[in-house]
Scaffold this motif. Structure first.
Motif, PDB file in Angstrom:
ATOM      1  N   GLY A 184     -12.193  16.483  73.742  1.00 11.19           N
ATOM      2  CA  GLY A 184     -11.421  17.316  72.870  1.00 11.19           C
ATOM      3  C   GLY A 184     -10.996  18.687  73.673  1.00 11.19           C
ATOM      4  O   GLY A 184      -9.971  19.259  73.497  1.00 11.19           O
ATOM      5  N   ALA A 185     -12.075  19.260  74.695  1.00  8.82           N
ATOM      6  CA  ALA A 185     -11.746  20.196  75.517  1.00  8.82           C
ATOM      7  C   ALA A 185     -10.409  20.220  76.275  1.00  8.82           C
ATOM      8  O   ALA A 185      -9.614  20.953  76.454  1.00  8.82           O
ATOM      9  CB  ALA A 185     -12.766  20.781  76.205  1.00  8.82           C
ATOM     10  N   TYR A 203      -7.089  19.979  74.101  1.00  8.86           N
ATOM     11  CA  TYR A 203      -6.767  21.283  73.935  1.00  8.86           C
ATOM     12  C   TYR A 203      -6.392  22.212  74.940  1.00  8.86           C
ATOM     13  O   TYR A 203      -5.328  22.597  75.125  1.00  8.86           O
ATOM     14  CB  TYR A 203      -7.964  22.095  73.200  1.00  8.86           C
ATOM     15  CG  TYR A 203      -7.608  23.621  72.933  1.00  8.86           C
ATOM     16  CD1 TYR A 203      -6.857  23.763  71.767  1.00  8.86           C
ATOM     17  CD2 TYR A 203      -8.205  24.532  74.004  1.00  8.86           C
ATOM     18  CE1 TYR A 203      -6.359  25.174  71.612  1.00  8.86           C
ATOM     19  CE2 TYR A 203      -7.702  25.732  73.730  1.00  8.86           C
ATOM     20  CZ  TYR A 203      -6.995  26.112  72.573  1.00  8.86           C
ATOM     21  OH  TYR A 203      -6.428  27.600  72.243  1.00  8.86           O
ATOM     22  N   SER A 204      -6.887  21.849  76.363  1.00  7.67           N
ATOM     23  CA  SER A 204      -6.367  22.393  77.610  1.00  7.67           C
ATOM     24  C   SER A 204      -4.901  22.152  77.827  1.00  7.67           C
ATOM     25  O   SER A 204      -4.083  22.997  78.237  1.00  7.67           O
ATOM     26  CB  SER A 204      -7.214  22.111  78.841  1.00  7.67           C
ATOM     27  OG  SER A 204      -8.760  22.567  78.555  1.00  7.67           O
ATOM     28  N   TYR A 223      -2.933  20.721  75.860  1.00 10.10           N
ATOM     29  CA  TYR A 223      -2.088  21.444  74.781  1.00 10.10           C
ATOM     30  C   TYR A 223      -1.428  22.966  75.121  1.00 10.10           C
ATOM     31  O   TYR A 223      -0.585  23.375  75.123  1.00 10.10           O
ATOM     32  CB  TYR A 223      -2.745  21.267  73.257  1.00 10.10           C
ATOM     33  CG  TYR A 223      -1.974  21.933  72.127  1.00 10.10           C
ATOM     34  CD1 TYR A 223      -0.926  21.477  71.703  1.00 10.10           C
ATOM     35  CD2 TYR A 223      -2.413  23.310  71.678  1.00 10.10           C
ATOM     36  CE1 TYR A 223      -0.431  22.061  70.543  1.00 10.10           C
ATOM     37  CE2 TYR A 223      -1.540  23.929  70.750  1.00 10.10           C
ATOM     38  CZ  TYR A 223      -0.468  23.287  70.039  1.00 10.10           C
ATOM     39  OH  TYR A 223       0.015  23.799  69.089  1.00 10.10           O
ATOM     40  N   SER A 224      -2.708  23.550  75.379  1.00  8.62           N
ATOM     41  CA  SER A 224      -2.547  25.188  75.678  1.00  8.62           C
ATOM     42  C   SER A 224      -1.732  25.452  77.001  1.00  8.62           C
ATOM     43  O   SER A 224      -0.798  26.387  77.130  1.00  8.62           O
ATOM     44  CB  SER A 224      -3.968  25.785  75.927  1.00  8.62           C
ATOM     45  OG  SER A 224      -3.755  27.244  76.021  1.00  8.62           O
ATOM     46  N   ASP A 276       1.919  25.032  74.221  1.00  8.70           N
ATOM     47  CA  ASP A 276       1.485  24.449  72.824  1.00  8.70           C
ATOM     48  C   ASP A 276       2.034  23.321  72.475  1.00  8.70           C
ATOM     49  O   ASP A 276       2.696  22.976  71.467  1.00  8.70           O
ATOM     50  CB  ASP A 276       1.940  25.627  71.808  1.00  8.70           C
ATOM     51  CG  ASP A 276       0.943  26.682  71.985  1.00  8.70           C
ATOM     52  OD1 ASP A 276      -0.186  26.799  72.702  1.00  8.70           O
ATOM     53  OD2 ASP A 276       1.299  27.975  71.526  1.00  8.70           O
TER      54      ASP A 276
END
Length: 190
Positions: free
Chosen positions: A24-25, A28-29, A31-32, A36
């Motif tokens: 998950g991290a 998200y990393s 994605y960020s 985004d």
């Protein structure tokens, strides 16, 4: 249920939770870091090796880019160059080298004037056919990890740590089998 069975179930549960958190991290990393977005088509990741963009923080989406940062570059086709505005950070080709600098002027002929945030002078004109893309993400931490991973001593230390963990696992497996054999022997003797 024996102590060892409970211990192994707890360990399996903790391992599953750790894997879910890490995945998950990681998602998200990405994605960020990718502005985004999870779309990685037409993207390129590069490590910044010069300090020309490590100036004073600015009020732009890409504020500053310290040395040893990873950047995400979104490749642009020639018909997408009109999306580049003053303040954007672009990557372009200069004599076979990729340069990453901020746009300080968009000229009427669709060329660009760029400048490194830490540089005192502007760059030569960047013509549209030399533009590679626009920087959409910066990660200092990931870049430092990549830089660290390039060091041979880090690889030696990681290999040594893996060897110690493997040795511990082998010893633990032997201990568990030894305990099971002792239990089986005790059952036969009784």
């Amino acid at each position: 249920m024996s102590f060892h069975q409970n211990k192994s179930r707890i360990l399996a549960g903790l391992t599953a939770i750790a894997i879910v958190v890490l995945v998950g991290a990681g998602i998200y990393s990405i994605y960020s870091f990718n502005g985004d977005s999870l779309d990685l088509r037409d993207r390129e990741v590069r490590l910044i090796v010069s300090g020309s963009m490590d100036g004073e923080p600015m009020e732009y989406p890409i504020s500053t880019i310290p040395i040893d940062s990873l950047i995400m570059i979104c490749h642009l086709d020639q018909d997408e160059l009109d999306t580049i505005a003053v303040g954007d950070v672009i990557a372009y080709d200069r004599n076979g080298a990729m340069i990453v600098h901020r746009v300080v002027e968009v000229r009427d002929d669709d060329s660009f004037i760029t400048k490194g945030d830490a540089n005192s002078s502007i760059d030569p004109i960047v013509y549209p056919d030399k533009v590679i893309g626009k920087v959409v993400g910066v990660s200092k931490i990931t870049g430092e990890l990549v830089t660290l991973a390039k060091d041979k001593i880090v690889w030696v230390a990681a290999f040594a740590a893996c060897a110690v963990i493997m040795a511990y696992c082998i010893l633990e497996i032997r201990r568990i089998y030894s305990e099971e054999e002792d239990d089986d022997y005790d059952d036969v003797v009784r």
